[in-house]
Scaffold this motif. Structure first.
Motif, PDB file in Angstrom:
ATOM      1  N   SER A 169       0.827  -1.213   0.000  1.00  0.00           N
ATOM      2  CA  SER A 169       0.000   0.000   0.000  1.00  0.00           C
ATOM      3  C   SER A 169       0.862   1.266   0.000  1.00  0.00           C
ATOM      4  CB  SER A 169      -0.949  -0.011   1.189  1.00  0.00           C
ATOM      5  OG  SER A 169      -0.216  -0.113   2.367  1.00  0.00           O
ATOM      6  N   VAL A 211      -2.962   3.445  -2.600  1.00  0.00           N
ATOM      7  CA  VAL A 211      -3.830   4.173  -1.666  1.00  0.00           C
ATOM      8  C   VAL A 211      -4.213   5.523  -2.275  1.00  0.00           C
ATOM      9  CG1 VAL A 211      -3.884   5.296   0.610  1.00  0.00           C
ATOM     10  CG2 VAL A 211      -2.901   3.004   0.371  1.00  0.00           C
ATOM     11  N   GLU A 212      -3.222   6.182  -2.903  1.00  0.00           N
ATOM     12  CA  GLU A 212      -3.505   7.474  -3.559  1.00  0.00           C
ATOM     13  C   GLU A 212      -4.453   7.283  -4.749  1.00  0.00           C
ATOM     14  OE1 GLU A 212       0.730   9.705  -2.447  1.00  0.00           O
ATOM     15  OE2 GLU A 212       0.604   8.490  -4.261  1.00  0.00           O
ATOM     16  N   ALA A 214      -6.690   4.942  -5.047  1.00  0.00           N
ATOM     17  CA  ALA A 214      -8.032   4.675  -4.498  1.00  0.00           C
ATOM     18  C   ALA A 214      -8.705   5.981  -4.097  1.00  0.00           C
ATOM     19  CB  ALA A 214      -7.929   3.731  -3.302  1.00  0.00           C
ATOM     20  N   SER A 215      -7.929   6.906  -3.538  1.00  0.00           N
ATOM     21  CA  SER A 215      -8.496   8.186  -3.108  1.00  0.00           C
ATOM     22  C   SER A 215      -9.003   8.978  -4.327  1.00  0.00           C
ATOM     23  CB  SER A 215      -7.421   8.935  -2.314  1.00  0.00           C
ATOM     24  OG  SER A 215      -7.749  10.275  -2.225  1.00  0.00           O
ATOM     25  N   GLY A 218     -12.112   7.209  -5.560  1.00  0.00           N
ATOM     26  CA  GLY A 218     -13.204   7.414  -4.600  1.00  0.00           C
ATOM     27  C   GLY A 218     -13.875   8.771  -4.791  1.00  0.00           C
ATOM     28  N   LYS A 219     -13.031   9.816  -4.910  1.00  0.00           N
ATOM     29  CA  LYS A 219     -13.588  11.177  -5.096  1.00  0.00           C
ATOM     30  C   LYS A 219     -14.391  11.237  -6.386  1.00  0.00           C
ATOM     31  CE  LYS A 219     -10.172  13.825  -2.565  1.00  0.00           C
ATOM     32  NZ  LYS A 219      -8.727  13.774  -2.770  1.00  0.00           N
ATOM     33  N   PRO A 224     -15.992   8.931  -1.272  1.00  0.00           N
ATOM     34  CA  PRO A 224     -14.793   9.454  -0.613  1.00  0.00           C
ATOM     35  C   PRO A 224     -14.352   8.485   0.486  1.00  0.00           C
ATOM     36  CG  PRO A 224     -16.730  10.772  -0.049  1.00  0.00           C
ATOM     37  CD  PRO A 224     -17.166   9.772  -1.084  1.00  0.00           C
ATOM     38  N   GLY A 225     -13.031   8.369   0.642  1.00  0.00           N
ATOM     39  CA  GLY A 225     -12.523   7.438   1.652  1.00  0.00           C
ATOM     40  C   GLY A 225     -12.372   6.026   1.131  1.00  0.00           C
ATOM     41  N   GLY A 227     -10.854   2.766   0.054  1.00  0.00           N
ATOM     42  CA  GLY A 227      -9.568   2.272   0.527  1.00  0.00           C
ATOM     43  C   GLY A 227      -8.900   1.295  -0.434  1.00  0.00           C
ATOM     44  N   TYR A 228      -7.727   0.813   0.007  1.00  0.00           N
ATOM     45  CA  TYR A 228      -6.967  -0.183  -0.752  1.00  0.00           C
ATOM     46  C   TYR A 228      -6.529  -1.277   0.211  1.00  0.00           C
ATOM     47  CZ  TYR A 228      -3.086  -2.515  -3.087  1.00  0.00           C
ATOM     48  OH  TYR A 228      -2.260  -3.472  -3.630  1.00  0.00           O
ATOM     49  N   GLU A 282      -5.821  11.693 -12.389  1.00  0.00           N
ATOM     50  CA  GLU A 282      -7.161  12.320 -12.319  1.00  0.00           C
ATOM     51  C   GLU A 282      -7.829  12.263 -13.698  1.00  0.00           C
ATOM     52  OE1 GLU A 282      -4.424  13.608 -10.928  1.00  0.00           O
ATOM     53  OE2 GLU A 282      -4.937  13.684  -8.796  1.00  0.00           O
TER      54      GLU A 282
END
Ligand SMILES: NC(=O)c1ccc[n+]([C@@H]2O[C@H](COP(=O)([O-])OP(=O)(O)OC[C@H]3O[C@@H](n4cnc5c(N)ncnc54)[C@H](OP(=O)(O)O)[C@@H]3O)[C@@H](O)[C@H]2O)c1
Length: 300
Positions: A169, A211-212, A214-215, A218-219, A224-225, A227-228, A282
């Protein structure tokens, strides 16, 4: 004229499209005429053939001032490495017998290593074999981890509500959109400003942990939030086999993941303007992940 292997695929279609847009003559190679039709409509000449067939490839490369080479993925085959050697032997034989002067070759981070990198060993060996052709000028595009590898996360998020995979992660990975590789390859083919044999790393817009990623996902999908979860081989292997990989390919993916996690397989160069490419995570998420998640095309 340029000859393009894998012309209907992620990178090859971008290479062929950019060369055609530049007014160049392009011969697009693939197994399926229908999948090449879009490029034929744009002015390309189709060549239907298999990358294991050296005689067909010699014909396909005939008269080309430069070629784009890759070993197409064959993830369902029982012995992946044997297949890769068969393909690289055929590519190299055809380059030699057609007298190709310039090649832009899709390779990978980790192709400097002779072992323990799973499918990337096949790309190391392709580079080595091409090094044996004295008259050939070649650039090996050692690309980072494809952002397209993230597409199966859509199904994982829908089933489990998290992203998951074999990578640590906290591991920063150079992630690149394949359109950026296609653009860099097309530019190299148009300029032909390389000599001898050179490796060129392509590291994407920035390094990212899962993790980044996934963030960002998520957004973009309204979770939001998000996870991985790092998963072990006992969880990953059956999932890979279930989506159609051979047991051998699943083992090679796990071997590669271990080498990424340990740092054995990593870029050799520090990040620079030369190895950084434009597409951000993005943008990739907005253009490819969100539409897949919602089932709606971009702009719909
Ligand atoms: N995934 C990663 O993170 C990563 C990172 C670095 C490097 N790489 C390397 O990138 C390469 C894949 O590039 P890509 O994503 O642009 O490929 P891709 O989208 O999978 O396209 C492969 C193309 O090759 C054609 N093809 C498949 N089998 C063939 C055969 N037997 N004979 C002739 N044509 C064949 C396919 O068209 P038809 O089916 O119509 O024939 C398709 O157009 C692999 O060598 C991989 O190791 C991957």
């Amino acid at each position: 004229m340029y000859a393009i292997i894998g012309a209907s695929g992620n990178t090859g279609s971008v290479v062929a499209g950019k060369l055609l847009a530049h007014g160049e003559k392009v011969r697009v190679i693939g197994r399926d005429a229908k999948r090449l039709e879009r490029l034929v409509q744009a002015g390309a000449e189709a060549f239907v053939g298999n990358v294991t067939d050296a005689a067909a490839l010699t014909q396909a490369f005939g008269g080309a001032k430069a070629v784009y080479l890759m070993i197409p993925p064959n993830p369902a085959i029982p012995n992946v490495r044997e297949d890769q050697e068969r393909v690289s032997d055929a590519l190299v034989a055809a380059v030699q017998s057609a007298g190709v002067e310039y090649a832009v070759v899709l390779s990978s981070i980790g192709a400097d290593k002779p072992d323990k990198t799973g499918p990337v060993v096949g790309l190391h060996n392709l580079e080595q074999k091409l090094n044996g052709i004295a008259a050939l000028k070649a650039v090996y595009l050692r690309a980072g981890y494809f952002m397209e590898n993230l597409l199966p996360q859509v199904m994982i998020i829908k089933s489990f509500g998290v992203t998951g995979g074999p990578l640590r992660s906290d591991l920063k990975v150079a992630m690149i959109a394949t359109q950026d590789i296609g653009a860099a390859a097309a530019e190299a083919l148009l300029k032909l400003n390389f000599s001898g044999k050179q490796a060129r790393e392509l590291l994407g817009q920035r390094d990212l942990t899962y993790v980044e990623v996934a963030s960002v996902i998520g957004k973009a999908i309204g979770k939001p939030g998000l996870g991985y979860m790092q998963l072990g081989p006992a969880q990953i292997k059956p999932a890979l086999v279930q989506v159609g990989m051979s047991s051998n390919m699943a083992d090679l993916i796990l071997e590669m993941s271990e080498s990424l996690n340990s740092g054995y397989m990593a870029p050799l160069e520090p990040r620079s303007a030369q190895n950084t490419t434009p597409t951000s995570i993005e943008t990739f998420v907005a253009e490819q992940i969100v539409p897949k998640f919602t089932g709606k095309a971009v702009g719909a």
